[in-house]
Design a protein around this motif. Structure first.
Motif, short mmCIF file in Angstrom:
data_model
loop_
_atom_site.label_atom_id
_atom_site.label_comp_id
_atom_site.label_asym_id
_atom_site.label_seq_id
_atom_site.Cartn_x
_atom_site.Cartn_y
_atom_site.Cartn_z
N ALA A 100 0.26 5.14 20.47
CA ALA A 100 0.26 5.30 19.03
C ALA A 100 1.75 5.08 18.46
O ALA A 100 2.76 5.36 19.14
N VAL A 101 1.90 4.26 17.45
CA VAL A 101 3.24 4.04 16.76
C VAL A 101 3.02 4.86 15.67
O VAL A 101 2.37 4.42 14.67
N THR A 102 4.11 5.68 15.28
CA THR A 102 3.95 6.63 14.38
C THR A 102 5.05 6.43 13.16
O THR A 102 4.98 6.96 12.03
N ALA A 103 6.02 5.42 13.39
CA ALA A 103 7.24 5.21 12.47
C ALA A 103 6.97 4.51 11.38
O ALA A 103 6.42 3.21 11.53
N PRO A 104 7.11 4.99 10.10
CA PRO A 104 6.57 4.25 8.91
C PRO A 104 7.44 2.86 9.00
O PRO A 104 6.68 1.91 8.37
N ALA A 105 8.53 2.74 9.32
CA ALA A 105 9.30 1.40 9.18
C ALA A 105 8.69 0.43 10.09
O ALA A 105 8.65 -0.76 9.59
N VAL A 106 8.19 0.72 11.20
CA VAL A 106 7.37 -0.25 11.96
C VAL A 106 6.18 -0.66 11.30
O VAL A 106 5.74 -1.88 11.29
N HIS A 107 5.32 0.07 10.78
CA HIS A 107 4.11 -0.05 9.85
C HIS A 107 4.33 -0.98 8.62
O HIS A 107 3.93 -2.04 8.69
N ARG A 108 5.56 -0.90 8.26
CA ARG A 108 5.99 -1.54 6.84
C ARG A 108 6.38 -3.03 7.49
O ARG A 108 6.08 -4.21 6.86
N ALA A 109 7.14 -3.01 8.50
CA ALA A 109 7.72 -4.35 9.13
C ALA A 109 6.23 -5.27 9.79
O ALA A 109 6.16 -6.37 9.15
N ALA A 110 5.14 -4.60 10.23
CA ALA A 110 4.29 -5.22 10.62
C ALA A 110 3.23 -5.70 9.43
O ALA A 110 2.62 -6.91 9.44
N PHE A 111 3.20 -4.91 8.50
CA PHE A 111 2.55 -5.23 7.32
C PHE A 111 3.25 -6.62 6.86
O PHE A 111 2.56 -7.54 6.39
N ALA A 112 4.50 -6.50 6.68
CA ALA A 112 5.22 -7.65 5.73
C ALA A 112 5.20 -8.94 6.67
O ALA A 112 5.11 -9.94 6.45
N LEU A 113 5.10 -8.51 8.08
CA LEU A 113 4.94 -9.95 9.09
C LEU A 113 3.66 -10.33 8.66
O LEU A 113 3.61 -11.74 8.74
N VAL A 114 2.63 -9.60 8.60
CA VAL A 114 1.27 -10.41 8.35
C VAL A 114 1.10 -10.96 7.01
O VAL A 114 0.76 -12.22 6.85
N VAL A 115 1.92 -10.49 6.01
CA VAL A 115 2.07 -11.19 4.59
C VAL A 115 2.57 -12.58 4.67
O VAL A 115 2.18 -13.51 4.28
N VAL A 116 3.90 -12.63 5.57
CA VAL A 116 4.62 -13.81 5.54
C VAL A 116 3.81 -14.75 6.38
O VAL A 116 3.77 -15.94 6.09
N VAL A 117 3.03 -14.54 7.55
CA VAL A 117 2.35 -15.54 8.26
C VAL A 117 1.11 -15.88 7.61
O VAL A 117 0.74 -16.82 7.48
N GLN A 118 0.42 -14.98 6.92
CA GLN A 118 -0.57 -15.62 5.71
C GLN A 118 0.00 -16.34 4.66
O GLN A 118 -0.71 -17.45 4.48
N ALA A 119 1.07 -16.01 4.27
CA ALA A 119 1.66 -17.09 3.19
C ALA A 119 2.08 -18.48 3.95
O ALA A 119 1.70 -19.47 3.20
N ILE A 120 2.73 -18.39 5.07
CA ILE A 120 2.82 -19.65 5.67
C ILE A 120 1.48 -20.48 5.96
O ILE A 120 1.56 -21.45 5.61
N GLY A 121 0.58 -19.62 6.47
CA GLY A 121 -0.77 -20.21 6.74
C GLY A 121 -1.14 -20.94 5.51
O GLY A 121 -1.84 -22.27 5.52
N ALA A 122 -1.18 -20.48 4.46
CA ALA A 122 -1.70 -20.69 3.05
C ALA A 122 -1.04 -21.88 2.71
O ALA A 122 -1.58 -23.00 2.35
N GLY A 123 0.35 -22.00 2.84
CA GLY A 123 1.06 -22.77 2.44
C GLY A 123 0.79 -24.30 3.02
O GLY A 123 0.60 -25.36 2.59
N VAL A 124 0.69 -24.15 4.33
CA VAL A 124 0.31 -25.35 5.28
C VAL A 124 -0.92 -25.95 5.07
O VAL A 124 -1.28 -27.15 5.05
N LEU A 125 -1.90 -25.15 4.96
CA LEU A 125 -3.35 -25.38 4.55
C LEU A 125 -3.48 -26.04 3.33
O LEU A 125 -4.07 -27.02 3.02
N TRP A 126 -2.80 -25.53 2.22
CA TRP A 126 -2.76 -26.29 0.95
C TRP A 126 -2.41 -27.87 1.07
O TRP A 126 -2.65 -28.60 0.34
N LEU A 127 -1.23 -27.79 1.73
CA LEU A 127 -0.52 -29.08 2.20
C LEU A 127 -1.48 -29.97 2.79
O LEU A 127 -1.79 -31.31 2.24
N ALA A 128 -2.20 -29.46 3.95
CA ALA A 128 -3.17 -30.32 4.51
C ALA A 128 -4.31 -30.89 3.55
O ALA A 128 -4.83 -31.81 3.56
#
Length: 162
Positions: free
Chosen positions: A63-91
């Protein structure tokens, strides 16, 4: 109508649909961050396993209970989703240009493969981190959604490369 052109338009539709899907994920995560960030916190902290003592005793050390790690993981997911969406729109745009204007199909498919690789990597990341935190025990519908999206991504790779 030319069957090759019909298949090309199917690829445009598929890639644009997946781009829309990831774009909606990004929009939802930006306008309602509390919903999915709470799911990240529940999974990483293994709260539901902790609250049900007979289950998960042997893996709670992960278990990881540090809220900062949770926020960083969530932010990483959003960034990767945005990159994937952008590349797929270009495609999708390049595939449509191939259908309309004779743009090289191979280049468009290469970009689509890159976008689909981001989607597949995201889904594998969800499944692997979820397995690490044993989310399948108490968050089955979330795991099922991730598995389904991975299968859609893999079938899409096959379809785009036909």
């Amino acid at each position: 109508m030319d069957p090759v052109l019909v298949l090309l338009w199917l690829k445009v539709l598929l890639v644009a649909g997946l781009a829309t899907y990831l774009s909606l994920f990004v929009l939802n995560n930006l306008t309602d961050p509390g919903t999915n960030s709470a799911a990240v916190e529940r999974m990483m902290s293994m709260r539901e396993l902790r609250d049900d003592p007979p289950l998960g005793r042997g893996v709670l050390w992960r278990a990881v209970t540090a809220p900062a790690v949770h926020r960083a993981a969530f932010a990483l997911v959003v960034v990767v989703q945005a990159i994937g969406a952008g590349v797929l729109w270009l495609a999708a745009a390049l595939l449509a240009m191939a259908a309309f204007q004779g743009y090289p199909v191979a280049g468009a498919i290469g970009v689509a493969n890159l976008g689909l690789a981001v989607l597949v990597a995201l889904c594998l990341g969800f499944l692997l981190t979820g397995l690490w935190f044993s989310y399948w025990v108490k968050m089955g519908p979330v795991q099922q959604g991730h598995t389904t999206l991975l299968l859609i991504g893999l079938v899409s790779v096959l379809t785009v490369n036909i």
